[in-house]
Scaffold this motif. Structure first.
Motif, PDB file in Angstrom:
ATOM      1  N   LYS A 251       0.844  -1.188   0.000  1.00 16.66           N
ATOM      2  CA  LYS A 251       0.000   0.000   0.000  1.00 16.66           C
ATOM      3  C   LYS A 251       0.882   1.242   0.000  1.00 16.66           C
ATOM      4  N   PRO A 252       0.516   2.221  -0.800  1.00 23.16           N
ATOM      5  CA  PRO A 252       1.322   3.440  -0.827  1.00 23.16           C
ATOM      6  C   PRO A 252       1.204   4.205   0.485  1.00 23.16           C
ATOM      7  N   GLN A 253       2.307   4.768   0.930  1.00 24.17           N
ATOM      8  CA  GLN A 253       2.332   5.549   2.162  1.00 24.17           C
ATOM      9  C   GLN A 253       2.832   6.951   1.829  1.00 24.17           C
ATOM     10  N   GLY A 254       1.934   7.910   1.798  1.00 23.78           N
ATOM     11  CA  GLY A 254       2.326   9.287   1.543  1.00 23.78           C
ATOM     12  C   GLY A 254       2.940   9.908   2.778  1.00 23.78           C
ATOM     13  N   PRO A 255       3.472  11.119   2.640  1.00 28.77           N
ATOM     14  CA  PRO A 255       4.091  11.775   3.787  1.00 28.77           C
ATOM     15  C   PRO A 255       3.055  12.051   4.874  1.00 28.77           C
ATOM     16  N   GLY A 256       3.425  11.755   6.111  1.00 23.84           N
ATOM     17  CA  GLY A 256       2.549  12.038   7.237  1.00 23.84           C
ATOM     18  C   GLY A 256       1.415  11.056   7.448  1.00 23.84           C
ATOM     19  N   THR A 257       1.353   9.985   6.669  1.00 27.15           N
ATOM     20  CA  THR A 257       0.221   9.062   6.804  1.00 27.15           C
ATOM     21  C   THR A 257       0.570   7.797   7.566  1.00 27.15           C
ATOM     22  N   LYS A 258       1.827   7.622   7.945  1.00 29.98           N
ATOM     23  CA  LYS A 258       2.247   6.362   8.547  1.00 29.98           C
ATOM     24  C   LYS A 258       1.450   6.030   9.805  1.00 29.98           C
ATOM     25  N   ASP A 259       1.327   6.972  10.751  1.00 31.47           N
ATOM     26  CA  ASP A 259       0.594   6.701  11.988  1.00 31.47           C
ATOM     27  C   ASP A 259      -0.887   6.468  11.727  1.00 31.47           C
ATOM     28  N   THR A 260      -1.480   7.270  10.869  1.00 29.95           N
ATOM     29  CA  THR A 260      -2.895   7.104  10.552  1.00 29.95           C
ATOM     30  C   THR A 260      -3.127   5.775   9.856  1.00 29.95           C
ATOM     31  N   ALA A 261      -2.254   5.414   8.938  1.00 30.47           N
ATOM     32  CA  ALA A 261      -2.390   4.134   8.244  1.00 30.47           C
ATOM     33  C   ALA A 261      -2.244   2.978   9.224  1.00 30.47           C
ATOM     34  N   ARG A 262      -1.297   3.093  10.149  1.00 31.15           N
ATOM     35  CA  ARG A 262      -1.093   2.042  11.148  1.00 31.15           C
ATOM     36  C   ARG A 262      -2.340   1.905  12.032  1.00 31.15           C
ATOM     37  N   ARG A 263      -2.928   3.027  12.431  1.00 36.51           N
ATOM     38  CA  ARG A 263      -4.148   2.987  13.249  1.00 36.51           C
ATOM     39  C   ARG A 263      -5.303   2.370  12.465  1.00 36.51           C
ATOM     40  N   ALA A 264      -5.409   2.716  11.184  1.00 34.10           N
ATOM     41  CA  ALA A 264      -6.478   2.159  10.353  1.00 34.10           C
ATOM     42  C   ALA A 264      -6.308   0.647  10.194  1.00 34.10           C
ATOM     43  N   GLU A 265      -5.080   0.193   9.968  1.00 37.48           N
ATOM     44  CA  GLU A 265      -4.813  -1.244   9.850  1.00 37.48           C
ATOM     45  C   GLU A 265      -5.144  -1.961  11.153  1.00 37.48           C
ATOM     46  N   SER A 266      -4.786  -1.346  12.278  1.00 37.23           N
ATOM     47  CA  SER A 266      -5.082  -1.932  13.590  1.00 37.23           C
ATOM     48  C   SER A 266      -6.590  -2.027  13.808  1.00 37.23           C
ATOM     49  N   LEU A 267      -7.301  -0.985  13.418  1.00 33.72           N
ATOM     50  CA  LEU A 267      -8.763  -0.993  13.538  1.00 33.72           C
ATOM     51  C   LEU A 267      -9.370  -2.110  12.692  1.00 33.72           C
ATOM     52  N   LEU A 268      -8.877  -2.266  11.480  1.00 37.77           N
ATOM     53  CA  LEU A 268      -9.378  -3.324  10.604  1.00 37.77           C
ATOM     54  C   LEU A 268      -9.120  -4.700  11.211  1.00 37.77           C
ATOM     55  N   THR A 269      -7.951  -4.885  11.794  1.00 37.19           N
ATOM     56  CA  THR A 269      -7.633  -6.160  12.449  1.00 37.19           C
ATOM     57  C   THR A 269      -8.602  -6.428  13.598  1.00 37.19           C
ATOM     58  N   GLN A 270      -8.884  -5.409  14.394  1.00 35.72           N
ATOM     59  CA  GLN A 270      -9.818  -5.566  15.512  1.00 35.72           C
ATOM     60  C   GLN A 270     -11.221  -5.923  15.020  1.00 35.72           C
ATOM     61  N   VAL A 271     -11.637  -5.290  13.938  1.00 34.38           N
ATOM     62  CA  VAL A 271     -12.960  -5.589  13.377  1.00 34.38           C
ATOM     63  C   VAL A 271     -12.993  -7.029  12.857  1.00 34.38           C
ATOM     64  N   CYS A 272     -11.917  -7.470  12.228  1.00 34.66           N
ATOM     65  CA  CYS A 272     -11.844  -8.858  11.740  1.00 34.66           C
ATOM     66  C   CYS A 272     -11.941  -9.844  12.902  1.00 34.66           C
ATOM     67  N   HIS A 273     -11.237  -9.550  13.993  1.00 30.06           N
ATOM     68  CA  HIS A 273     -11.311 -10.413  15.178  1.00 30.06           C
ATOM     69  C   HIS A 273     -12.731 -10.448  15.725  1.00 30.06           C
ATOM     70  N   ALA A 274     -13.356  -9.274  15.804  1.00 33.10           N
ATOM     71  CA  ALA A 274     -14.724  -9.207  16.319  1.00 33.10           C
ATOM     72  C   ALA A 274     -15.685  -9.976  15.417  1.00 33.10           C
ATOM     73  N   THR A 275     -15.472  -9.913  14.119  1.00 31.51           N
ATOM     74  CA  THR A 275     -16.338 -10.632  13.179  1.00 31.51           C
ATOM     75  C   THR A 275     -16.200 -12.136  13.363  1.00 31.51           C
ATOM     76  N   ARG A 276     -14.957 -12.599  13.520  1.00 32.87           N
ATOM     77  CA  ARG A 276     -14.747 -14.036  13.745  1.00 32.87           C
ATOM     78  C   ARG A 276     -15.386 -14.483  15.052  1.00 32.87           C
ATOM     79  N   ALA A 277     -15.245 -13.674  16.103  1.00 34.28           N
ATOM     80  CA  ALA A 277     -15.839 -14.008  17.398  1.00 34.28           C
ATOM     81  C   ALA A 277     -17.365 -13.993  17.305  1.00 34.28           C
ATOM     82  N   ALA A 278     -17.905 -13.076  16.518  1.00 33.89           N
ATOM     83  CA  ALA A 278     -19.365 -12.983  16.372  1.00 33.89           C
ATOM     84  C   ALA A 278     -19.944 -14.233  15.729  1.00 33.89           C
ATOM     85  N   ARG A 279     -19.208 -14.817  14.791  1.00 35.83           N
ATOM     86  CA  ARG A 279     -19.694 -16.035  14.138  1.00 35.83           C
ATOM     87  C   ARG A 279     -19.817 -17.193  15.121  1.00 35.83           C
TER      88      ARG A 279
END
Length: 174
Positions: free
Chosen positions: A99-127
Motif C-alpha cells: 500500500k502506498p504511504q504518503g508523507p505524514g500518513t504512517k501513523d494514521t495508516a497504522r491505526r487504520a490497519e489496527s482498527l481493521l484487524t480488531q474488526v476482523c477479530h470481532a467478526t470471527r468471534a461474532a460467528r
C-alpha cells in the motif's frame, strides 16, 4: 524475548483466509526469522490446527529451480485440495502489503490497519456467538447497538472509498 506465535498466526488468519507460516513470522518480526523462531512458529501452527480452528498443509513450491514446501495455515472453510487457489491466496497479502504511504500518513495508516484487524477479530468471534442463548430483550438491545456501530463502520468504508478515488497532485517537471 520469546514470541507467542499462536496470537500472531490468529491475527494473520483474521486478515486473510490462507497464511504462509514463515511469511507471517517474517512479517511480524520485520526481518528474516531465525531457525529457532521458525521452528517455534511451525510448532504453534500445528497446535493451532490441532484445536480445529485452522487447517495445515504443505504446499509444493519452486523458486529459481529450487524445490521446497511452504507450510500453509488456513481457516477451516478453505479447500486445501485446490493448490492453484491456495497459491493465489498466498500471493494476495504481498499485493495488499504494498500500500502506498504518503508523507505524514504512517501513523494514521497504522491505526487504520489496527482498527481493521480488531474488526476482523470481532467478526470471527461474532460467528461463534451462541445467539440462541441470549434473552430476547437483551438480544434486541445488542442488535440496536450493533446496528449503530455497523453504520459507523459503513461511514468509514464510504470515506475510505471516497479518499481512494481522490487524485494526489503530481509535481510538474520544470
Amino acid at each position: 524475548m520469546a514470541v507467542q506465535w499462536h496470537p500472531v498466526l490468529d491475527q494473520a488468519l483474521a486478515q486473510t483466509a490462507v497464511v504462509g507460516v514463515a511469511e507471517a513470522v517474517s512479517h511480524h518480526l520485520g526481518r528474516r526469522p531465525t531457525k529457532p523462531e521458525i521452528t517455534a512458529a511451525r510448532r504453534a501452527a500445528h497446535r493451532y490446527a490441532a484445536t480445529g480452528q485452522a487447517q495445515l498443509t504443505l504446499l509444493p513450491s519452486a523458486t529459481a529451480g529450487r524445490k521446497y514446501r511452504v507450510l500453509v495455515l488456513a481457516r477451516p472453510d478453505v479447500d486445501l485440495d485446490d493448490v492453484q487457489e491456495l497459491r493465489q491466496a498466498l500471493a494476495a497479502p504481498a499485493r495488499k502489503a504494498a500500500k502506498p504511504q504518503g508523507p505524514g500518513t504512517k501513523d494514521t495508516a497504522r491505526r487504520a490497519e489496527s482498527l481493521l484487524t480488531q474488526v476482523c477479530h470481532a467478526t470471527r468471534a461474532a460467528r461463534l456467538l451462541p445467539v440462541n442463548q441470549l434473552e430476547p430483550a437483551h438480544a434486541k438491545l445488542l442488535a440496536e447497538d450493533l446496528t449503530e456501530v455497523v453504520a459507523g463502520l459503513a461511514t468509514l468504508a464510504a470515506d475510505l472509498t471516497r479518499r481512494s478515488r481522490e487524485h494526489t497532485p503530481t509535481a510538474r517537471p520544470d
